[in-house]
Design an enzyme around this catalytic site. Structure first.
Site, PDB file in Angstrom:
ATOM      1  N   LYS A 104       3.120  34.552   3.899  1.00 59.97           N
ATOM      2  CA  LYS A 104       2.170  33.514   3.450  1.00 59.97           C
ATOM      3  C   LYS A 104       0.878  34.152   2.951  1.00 59.97           C
ATOM      4  O   LYS A 104       0.374  33.827   1.871  1.00 59.97           O
ATOM      5  CB  LYS A 104       1.892  32.584   4.644  1.00 59.97           C
ATOM      6  N   TYR A 144      19.923  34.037  22.320  1.00 58.12           N
ATOM      7  CA  TYR A 144      20.105  34.500  20.931  1.00 58.12           C
ATOM      8  C   TYR A 144      20.285  33.306  19.991  1.00 58.12           C
ATOM      9  O   TYR A 144      19.573  33.168  18.996  1.00 58.12           O
ATOM     10  CB  TYR A 144      21.323  35.417  20.869  1.00 58.12           C
TER      11      TYR A 144
HETATM   12  P1  NAD Z   1      20.175  46.224  15.531  1.00 65.14           P
HETATM   13  O1  NAD Z   1      19.955  45.990  16.975  1.00 65.14           O
HETATM   14  O2  NAD Z   1      20.852  47.463  15.104  1.00 65.14           O
HETATM   15  O3  NAD Z   1      18.804  46.090  14.723  1.00 65.14           O
HETATM   16  C1  NAD Z   1      17.767  45.221  15.097  1.00 65.14           C
HETATM   17  C2  NAD Z   1      16.454  45.982  15.025  1.00 65.14           C
HETATM   18  O4  NAD Z   1      15.355  45.107  15.370  1.00 65.14           O
HETATM   19  C3  NAD Z   1      16.403  47.165  16.013  1.00 65.14           C
HETATM   20  O5  NAD Z   1      16.036  48.336  15.342  1.00 65.14           O
HETATM   21  C4  NAD Z   1      15.350  46.738  17.032  1.00 65.14           C
HETATM   22  O6  NAD Z   1      14.689  47.836  17.624  1.00 65.14           O
HETATM   23  C5  NAD Z   1      14.444  45.847  16.187  1.00 65.14           C
HETATM   24  N1  NAD Z   1      13.633  44.897  16.950  1.00 65.14           N
HETATM   25  C6  NAD Z   1      14.047  44.030  17.907  1.00 65.14           C
HETATM   26  N2  NAD Z   1      13.003  43.346  18.399  1.00 65.14           N
HETATM   27  C7  NAD Z   1      11.893  43.778  17.736  1.00 65.14           C
HETATM   28  C8  NAD Z   1      10.507  43.454  17.784  1.00 65.14           C
HETATM   29  N3  NAD Z   1      10.028  42.555  18.665  1.00 65.14           N
HETATM   30  N4  NAD Z   1       9.655  44.089  16.944  1.00 65.14           N
HETATM   31  C9  NAD Z   1      10.109  45.010  16.063  1.00 65.14           C
HETATM   32  N5  NAD Z   1      11.408  45.375  15.983  1.00 65.14           N
HETATM   33  C10 NAD Z   1      12.283  44.763  16.806  1.00 65.14           C
HETATM   34  O7  NAD Z   1      21.005  44.944  14.990  1.00 65.14           O
HETATM   35  P2  NAD Z   1      21.624  44.655  13.547  1.00 65.14           P
HETATM   36  O8  NAD Z   1      23.073  44.479  13.715  1.00 65.14           O
HETATM   37  O9  NAD Z   1      21.107  45.628  12.559  1.00 65.14           O
HETATM   38  O10 NAD Z   1      21.000  43.217  13.252  1.00 65.14           O
HETATM   39  C11 NAD Z   1      19.886  43.064  12.367  1.00 65.14           C
HETATM   40  C12 NAD Z   1      19.620  41.582  12.172  1.00 65.14           C
HETATM   41  O11 NAD Z   1      20.795  40.937  11.615  1.00 65.14           O
HETATM   42  C13 NAD Z   1      19.316  40.853  13.475  1.00 65.14           C
HETATM   43  O12 NAD Z   1      18.311  39.875  13.237  1.00 65.14           O
HETATM   44  C14 NAD Z   1      20.634  40.175  13.817  1.00 65.14           C
HETATM   45  O13 NAD Z   1      20.443  39.005  14.576  1.00 65.14           O
HETATM   46  C15 NAD Z   1      21.202  39.866  12.440  1.00 65.14           C
HETATM   47  N6  NAD Z   1      22.672  39.754  12.476  1.00 65.14           N
HETATM   48  C16 NAD Z   1      23.473  40.867  12.584  1.00 65.14           C
HETATM   49  C17 NAD Z   1      24.854  40.711  12.636  1.00 65.14           C
HETATM   50  C18 NAD Z   1      25.797  41.890  12.716  1.00 65.14           C
HETATM   51  O14 NAD Z   1      27.017  41.690  12.750  1.00 65.14           O
HETATM   52  N7  NAD Z   1      25.356  43.118  12.693  1.00 65.14           N
HETATM   53  C19 NAD Z   1      25.431  39.436  12.605  1.00 65.14           C
HETATM   54  C20 NAD Z   1      24.579  38.333  12.530  1.00 65.14           C
HETATM   55  C21 NAD Z   1      23.209  38.502  12.446  1.00 65.14           C
END
Ligand code: NAD
Ligand code: UDP
Length: 315
Positions: A104, A144
């Site tokens: 924003k 979640y």
């Molecule tokens: P991941 O855990 O590898 O990556 C998530 C990242 O977010 C991590 O590096 C973590 O340290 C960071 N993080 C978490 N809380 C934080 C905060 N408060 N401040 C800053 N950083 C923070 O998971 P991923 O598989 O790479 O998922 C990435 C996104 O995609 C997520 O939002 C997840 O919900 C979404 N997603 C992933 C999948 C999948 O199959 N991989 C499916 C559906 C949704």
């Protein structure tokens, strides 16, 4: 463009950074490293167009002027979000709000990483974006699921009330190199178990289904959506549906492993079926996945083997 990626040290965030850098953009990536790892960014150490800052997005932060915000920060695997329950709710509420405030302030476009988990244990199959879902608001997965549903409502409200140019991607199970090997997700568990010659742990009878998308396909779909003008949710996932037992057999075939399959209890509220209807993405920006599960698994083996070797070398 100067682009902010939250969750940049994670599996998807780091692949997204690579894809956006390859297009010539500059990236400011933030992460609090609660589930991600700097190892996912090591190859960018000398990349002058990439900057990393250790930031918890649950607190207000200012990365400076940006043109686009990709909000990917959140624990994502069931093992991680059970361990970090309140933190997951926090990042899906305060964290998303702080990322929206950045968009924003700088009139940046915004894309939020949502999830098929918004559909909960779905009674509509395959899942279309207009299905509202079947989520237990107080079950073990609620930290979640409800965080992600709240993030969708908040993102939509910033579009509706503040005119922020937002997008929502509902990501279905995605796998590939840089998936944490011990995050408990099914592909990482099965591949690591198969490569180590350990039993493959199928939960329940293995007849629940998932649809697995290889990371390169997923990132291509996310980039397609990022360039569209669609503000309502869009599914990005591979519509080929596998039972978990079929998935275990595919892993055994691709690895050539002699491991056995063993059965363990099904976790509470584990969704019975999941398969995206991707006709919206096909119609809006002509996206569909190209890589089938066996090919994607082959492309991931070297990564998983190297993480096992590194662990063995440390022991
Ligand atoms: P991941 O855990 O590898 O990556 C998530 C990242 O977010 C991590 O590096 C973590 O340290 C960071 N993080 C978490 N809380 C934080 C905060 N408060 N401040 C800053 N950083 C923070 O998971 P991923 O598989 O790479 O998922 C990435 C996104 O995609 C997520 O939002 C997840 O919900 C979404 N997603 C992933 C999948 C999948 O199959 N991989 C499916 C559906 C949704
Ligand atoms: N699963 C399994 N064995 C494992 C890990 C997961 O049978 O070692 C099952 C799990 O019960 C679920 C599916 O595989 O039905 C996908 O689980 P994952 O944790 O990867 O993600 P989810 O789609 O449930 O969020």
């Amino acid at each position: 463009m100067r682009i902010l990626i939250t969750g940049v040290a994670g599996f998807l965030g780091s692949h997204l950074a690579d894809a956006l850098l390859a297009e010539g953009n500059s990236i400011i990536g933030v992460d609090n490293l609660c589930t991600g790892s700097l190892a996912n960014l090591r190859h960018l150490e000398h990349e002058s167009r990439f900057e990393f800052r250790e930031v918890d997005i649950c607190k207000p932060f200012d990365p400076g002027a940006v043109d686009y915000v990709f909000n990917f920060a959140s624990p994502a695997s069931p093992v991680d979000y059970h361990r970090l329950g309140v933190e997951t709710l926090d990042v899906g509420s305060n964290g998303t709000r702080n990322a929206l405030e950045v968009a924003k302030k700088y009139s940046a476009k915004f894309l939020h990483a949502s999830t098929s988990e918004c559909y909960g244990d779905p009674s509509v199959h395959p899942q279309t974006e207009d299905y509202w879902g079947n989520v237990n608001p107080v079950g073990p997965r609620s930290v979640y699921d409800e965080a992600k549903r709240f993030s969708e409502a908040l993102t939509t409200a910033y579009n509706r009330y503040y005119n922020v140019d937002t997008r929502l991607v509902r990501i279905f199970n995605t796998y590939g190199p840089r998936l944490q090997k011990n995050d408990g997700r099914v592909i990482s568990n099965f591949v690591v178990q198969a490569l180590k010659g350990e039993d493959l742990t199928v939960y329940g009878e293995g007849n629940q289904t998932r649809s697995f998308c290889y990371v390169a396909d997923e990132i291509a779909g996310i980039l397609g959506l990022s360039r569209s003008d669609e503000h309502t949710p869009v599914n990005i996932g591979n519509p080929h549906e596998w039972t978990i037992l079929e998935c275990a057999k595919a892993v055994l075939k691709v690895t050539g492993s002699k491991s056995k399959v063993i059965y363990q209890p099904l976790p509470q509220d584990d969704p019975m079926q999941r398969k995206p209807d991707i006709s919206k993405a096909q119609r809006l920006f002509g996206w569909e996945p190209k890589i089938d599960l066996e090919t994607g698994l082959k492309l991931s083996l070297e990564y998983f083997q190297s993480t096992i070797d590194q662990e063995a070398a440390k022991a």
